[in-house]
Structure formats: structure tokens, C-alpha cells
Write an enzyme that holds these catalytic residues in place. Sequence first.
Site, mmCIF file in Angstrom:
data_model
loop_
_atom_site.group_PDB
_atom_site.id
_atom_site.type_symbol
_atom_site.label_atom_id
_atom_site.label_comp_id
_atom_site.label_asym_id
_atom_site.label_seq_id
_atom_site.Cartn_x
_atom_site.Cartn_y
_atom_site.Cartn_z
ATOM 1 N N ASN A 9 45.505 30.325 38.593
ATOM 2 C CA ASN A 9 46.114 31.575 38.138
ATOM 3 C C ASN A 9 45.916 32.613 39.235
ATOM 4 O OD1 ASN A 9 46.870 33.929 36.890
ATOM 5 N ND2 ASN A 9 45.252 33.902 35.327
ATOM 6 N N TRP A 10 46.988 32.930 39.921
ATOM 7 C CA TRP A 10 46.896 33.861 41.058
ATOM 8 C C TRP A 10 46.807 35.314 40.598
ATOM 9 C CZ3 TRP A 10 51.107 31.589 44.938
ATOM 10 C CH2 TRP A 10 50.712 30.281 45.295
ATOM 11 N N LYS A 11 46.984 35.535 39.318
ATOM 12 C CA LYS A 11 46.928 36.891 38.751
ATOM 13 C C LYS A 11 47.830 37.852 39.554
ATOM 14 C CE LYS A 11 42.494 35.826 36.743
ATOM 15 N NZ LYS A 11 41.202 36.284 36.255
ATOM 16 N N HIS A 95 46.244 35.262 28.024
ATOM 17 C CA HIS A 95 45.109 35.460 28.931
ATOM 18 C C HIS A 95 44.321 36.692 28.470
ATOM 19 C CE1 HIS A 95 42.666 36.189 32.437
ATOM 20 N NE2 HIS A 95 42.897 34.935 32.776
ATOM 21 N N GLU A 97 43.006 39.061 29.978
ATOM 22 C CA GLU A 97 43.381 40.331 30.614
ATOM 23 C C GLU A 97 44.579 40.945 29.895
ATOM 24 O OE1 GLU A 97 43.569 38.655 34.547
ATOM 25 O OE2 GLU A 97 41.397 38.421 34.498
ATOM 26 N N GLY A 233 40.823 31.126 38.734
ATOM 27 C CA GLY A 233 41.322 32.414 39.187
ATOM 28 C C GLY A 233 41.072 32.581 40.675
ATOM 29 N N GLY A 234 40.076 33.373 41.020
ATOM 30 C CA GLY A 234 39.783 33.736 42.407
ATOM 31 C C GLY A 234 39.797 32.559 43.380
HETATM 32 P P1 13P Z 1 38.049 33.481 37.892
HETATM 33 O O1 13P Z 1 38.088 32.020 38.276
HETATM 34 O O2 13P Z 1 38.364 34.396 39.012
HETATM 35 O O3 13P Z 1 36.768 33.810 37.181
HETATM 36 O O4 13P Z 1 39.236 33.705 36.824
HETATM 37 C C1 13P Z 1 39.380 32.829 35.760
HETATM 38 C C2 13P Z 1 40.657 33.123 35.074
HETATM 39 O O5 13P Z 1 40.809 34.151 34.439
HETATM 40 C C3 13P Z 1 41.760 32.167 35.192
HETATM 41 O O6 13P Z 1 42.797 32.458 34.332
#
Ligand code: 13P
Length: 251
Positions: A9-11, A95, A97, A233-234
Site C-alpha cells: 500500500n503506497w498510500k 483502511h 486511515e 506500507g512504508g
Molecule cells: P506500515 O507498514 O507503514 O506500518 O503500514 C501498514 C499499512 O497501513 C498498510 O496498509
Amino acid sequence: MRRKMVAGNWKMHGTGASVDELTKSLKVIDFPVNIDVAVFPPSLYIGKVVEALRGTPVAVGAQNVARQPEQGALTGEIASSQLVDAGCTLVLVGHSERRQVLGESDGELCLKFAAAQQAGLVPVLCIGETLQQREAGETLAVVGQQLTSIIDALGIEVLKQAVIAYEPVWAIGTGLTATPEQAQEVHAAIRAQLAARNAEVAQGARLLYGGSVKAANAADLFSMPDIDGGLIGGASLNADEFGAICRAAGN
Ligand code: 13P
């Protein structure tokens, strides 16, 4: 045997140039053939990523979808049919967020989940508790309720064409990973909840863990019996790190 999945997930990260760099590096990775791999770029770059990763085993998904499958007058939203047209096969739904910062409710997420499936997208339903809820001993109740809202509205069978991602909110982007045992406990509870309704759905459902997954902790998490891969994520913004996580899932 469930096929593992690793999804990035590149957000809200990236520019045209950095996305080009990342896809260039992803293209040359030898992904294990026994897992599914996907990335979820910002919507703006979906077309570019689909084009760049054509011919690779990496599927492309969206991070959000409109509550209706058809095109129409809904400024700023993208319909599930449009995501399919752009080359997406998956979409994140719920998600944390979006639940927490943008206030998406269980009811709205049911509409999005249904709209995704109506167009043929596989929803990746994200569920998870906050730190406060964990400390209050409410983890299983919270996660159970997030799942129940989908099952009650749409039926258990919809989970045959979906993926579930357990992402404890306190572990997202914090560097605090749930221990394999903590994650397994919740994954087992999710599977038991599904099994109480339909054993076949429970057996086949892929349950991903998300929250500070890195190459260094992926193998331990993925070795747990009810963890079928990860939502990253990151670490998914670094192709080498993402490739190493995928190899951990393939072993
Ligand atoms: P991180 O791996 O950056 O903690 O993020 C997880 C995430 O929210 C994936 O959707």
C-alpha cells in the site's frame, strides 16, 4: 493450502518520477511463483503503474473506491467500473486511515465493498483496533464487529471473493509490530468467526497482517498458521525490501 499474498500500500506517497523508479525496480524482481503480489498506488498513478508492470506477476489495486459501481455525478470519486477499466483487479476497503481520519463508517464501507465486487474487483477489507481499544481488552470485539457489519449486510458468501487484512492501528507506521503470537491470536479469532457461519469460507479466506512489516520480521509473522501474507506500507516503497518480504512469504 491457501496461497499467500503480499500487497504494497503506497498510500499518499510518490511523484511521477519516483513511481517510475519504483516500478522499474519492481519489474526486475524475481517474485516467488507460489504467492500473489499486488501494489496499491495513489489513484493518480494507477494507469502508469498498470502500464509499467504489464507482463509481470504484480497485480495493481486502488486504495479507495466510490460507493457506486457506475460512473455518474460524484465529484472527486472513482467508480469501481472505472478502476477495472484502468486495469485494477483489487481495491482496499476500510483502511484505518480512511476510517479514522476521513470518518468512513461501517455502513459506507459495506456500500464500497459491494460496489467493488459488482464491478469484479476483489476487495481487501481492512480491520483493526486502536491502542486504546487493545488496552481496554476490546480487540476481538472491535475486529469482530468490523467484520460482522459486512457479513450482516452482504452475507458470508461475499468473503469468497475478498481478502481480509488485520491491521492493528497502533502498529501502522509506528515501527511497533504485533508479535507473531499477538497477530496469530486475532487471525485465529477472525477465522473462527467465519467458521461459525461457513466452514468453507473460513478455510479459504486469506487473512493478511499489516503494521510495520519489514523484511526482518516478515518470515516470523508469515510462519503463523492463520497469517496468509502481509499488507505492507512504508517498506513497500523500497523495491529491495518489498522483494525480500515477498521471498519470505514464498518460503
Ligand atoms: P506500515 O507498514 O507503514 O506500518 O503500514 C501498514 C499499512 O497501513 C498498510 O496498509
